[in-house]
Design a protein around this motif. Structure first.
Motif, PDB file in Angstrom:
ATOM      1  N   MET A 297      11.582 -17.860  41.885  1.00 41.81           N
ATOM      2  CA  MET A 297      10.517 -17.981  40.898  1.00 41.81           C
ATOM      3  C   MET A 297       9.902 -19.368  41.049  1.00 41.81           C
TER       4      MET A 297
ATOM      5  N   ARG B 194       4.536  -3.875  32.039  1.00 40.49           N
ATOM      6  CA  ARG B 194       4.487  -5.336  31.979  1.00 40.49           C
ATOM      7  C   ARG B 194       5.606  -5.845  31.077  1.00 40.49           C
TER       8      ARG B 194
ATOM      9  N   VAL C 264       8.437 -15.762  30.954  1.00 45.29           N
ATOM     10  CA  VAL C 264       8.002 -14.996  32.119  1.00 45.29           C
ATOM     11  C   VAL C 264       6.978 -13.963  31.665  1.00 45.29           C
ATOM     12  N   ASP C 265       6.117 -13.595  32.583  1.00 47.81           N
ATOM     13  CA  ASP C 265       5.144 -12.525  32.365  1.00 47.81           C
ATOM     14  C   ASP C 265       5.106 -11.741  33.673  1.00 47.81           C
ATOM     15  N   LEU C 266       5.771 -10.593  33.692  1.00 44.52           N
ATOM     16  CA  LEU C 266       6.039  -9.873  34.935  1.00 44.52           C
ATOM     17  C   LEU C 266       5.360  -8.510  34.936  1.00 44.52           C
ATOM     18  N   ASP C 267       4.895  -8.101  36.101  1.00 45.55           N
ATOM     19  CA  ASP C 267       4.284  -6.788  36.276  1.00 45.55           C
ATOM     20  C   ASP C 267       5.213  -5.942  37.134  1.00 45.55           C
ATOM     21  N   ALA C 268       5.860  -4.959  36.513  1.00 41.64           N
ATOM     22  CA  ALA C 268       6.800  -4.118  37.251  1.00 41.64           C
ATOM     23  C   ALA C 268       6.101  -3.203  38.246  1.00 41.64           C
TER      24      ALA C 268
ATOM     25  N   ARG D   3       6.752  -9.275  29.219  1.00 40.95           N
ATOM     26  CA  ARG D   3       6.532 -10.665  28.815  1.00 40.95           C
ATOM     27  C   ARG D   3       7.618 -11.046  27.818  1.00 40.95           C
TER      28      ARG D   3
ATOM     29  N   LEU E  87      14.472 -14.699  39.885  1.00 39.42           N
ATOM     30  CA  LEU E  87      14.362 -13.399  39.245  1.00 39.42           C
ATOM     31  C   LEU E  87      15.334 -12.450  39.912  1.00 39.42           C
TER      32      LEU E  87
ATOM     33  N   ALA F   8       5.776 -17.633  38.971  1.00 40.53           N
ATOM     34  CA  ALA F   8       5.300 -16.526  39.798  1.00 40.53           C
ATOM     35  C   ALA F   8       6.447 -16.120  40.713  1.00 40.53           C
ATOM     36  N   VAL F   9       6.487 -14.855  41.081  1.00 42.41           N
ATOM     37  CA  VAL F   9       7.564 -14.360  41.935  1.00 42.41           C
ATOM     38  C   VAL F   9       7.253 -14.724  43.386  1.00 42.41           C
TER      39      VAL F   9
ATOM     40  N   VAL G 215       8.953  -7.185  41.890  1.00 45.60           N
ATOM     41  CA  VAL G 215       9.375  -7.182  40.483  1.00 45.60           C
ATOM     42  C   VAL G 215      10.095  -5.873  40.159  1.00 45.60           C
TER      43      VAL G 215
END
Length: 316
Positions: free
Chosen positions: A139, A185, A164-168, A187, A258, A237-238, A173
């Motif tokens: 990350m 998503r 974190v704010d992640l988009d599966a 968050r 992550l 960011a990943v 992710v």
């Protein structure tokens, strides 16, 4: 090479022990033939060394425990068996949970509680449930604008921090979150100050919703702050995939990760879901070194079925 490192570790060389630990994390089979030497020499820590323990070594440990020959080492041996991949180890821990072996009365928890240190638990249906992802990604911290209004911590009034704010929908992710069953998503918002004193929960929804959980319990020892403080103006960011799920670091810059396995600073602390009481899945960690804190780490947890995320914190 391995034999030399083992001899050095037995002689007390901490650098050799650290190198063996890294090998055990990435390629546990490479140590399998040497583990009996470490066991004989009393090198029982860290237990991750024994990830590649075969059936013969596991049975030897189990026989010693059953016979009462290891009452003074149960804590370490339970940890070793929790990390071992051989199924005999899990069966023994399950049996000892119901029928504790000699010396278990000196321990503070049951045998299966040691599974948490190795990243698994027993589900309500009796099956084994992995709490951690088998893969991990770096990350990378990016600067973001500071808070401009928005929700605040009801305890210290500091603006809530989006950890974190992640988009599966992104493949990396989705891979890191696969063990959680989450889709959409994710968050996670918390108070960067109060999370240092107690595990904080938030309700999460697949559209990126993240709301402070009204059931969070304020500890009596939480200090009063003179004024609210802005959270870190950083959002990860990943990045690239790590070579091993054990490469997170709670100490070093660049250690935020992550997925994978946690680098606990203290004992394993998998948060329990406030909805159902089950251990939550581990998501990753954000290290203080990546936030210019110097030390300490925030650990991220999720229980998708109940819609809860959590943030806990450890430091030396």
């Amino acid at each position: 090479m391995i034999e030399g490192l083992v001899r050095a570790a037995v002689a007390g060389d901490e650098d050799a022990l650290e190198e063996l630990t890294a090998i055990a994390a990435a390629e546990p089979a490479r140590l399998a033939g040497q583990l009996s030497l470490l066991l004989d020499a009393g090198v029982l820590w860290p237990p991750i060394l024994y990830r590649g323990a075969d059936g013969d070594l596991v049975r030897r440990i189990v026989e010693d425990v059953d016979a009462g020959r290891a009452a003074d080492r149960l804590n370490h041996l339970f940890l070793i068996l929790a990390h071992a991949s051989d199924p005999h180890a899990e069966r023994a821990l399950r049996r000892w949970q119901e029928s504790p072996p000699p010396g278990a009365d000196r321990l503070y928890v049951g045998a299966l509680a040691y599974a948490h240190e190795a990243g698994w638990t027993v589900a309500p249906d009796g099956g084994r449930r992995e709490l951690c992802a088998p893969t991990a990604y770096r990350m990378i911290m990016n600067e973001v604008p500071g808070p401009a209004g928005g929700p605040a911590c009801p305890w210290c009034t500091s603006p809530l921090w989006t950890v974190v704010d992640l988009d599966a929908g992104l493949p990396e992710v989705a891979e890191a979150l696969a063990h959680t069953g989450w889709a959409g998503r994710l968050r996670i918002a918390t108070c960067h100050l109060c999370a240092c004193y107690t595990t904080l929960y938030c309700r999460v929804t697949p559209d990126g919703g993240a709301a402070w959980f009204a059931g969070n319990g304020r500890p009596e020892y939480l200090p009063d702050t003179a004024r609210p403080e802005d959270p870190p103006a950083m959002l990860p960011a990943v990045g690239t995939r790590r070579a091993s799920p054990f490469q997170a670091s709670a100490w070093d810059e660049g250690g935020s990760t992550l997925g994978g396995r946690p680098d606990w600073i203290q004992d394993a602390e998998h948060a329990d879901c406030p909805g159902c009481g089950q251990p939550m899945d581990y998501l990753g960690l954000v290290g203080g070194a990546d936030l210019d804190f110097g030390e300490g780490a925030y650990y991220l947890h999720l229980h998708a079925p109940c819609g809860f995320a959590a943030v806990s914190y450890q430091q030396s």
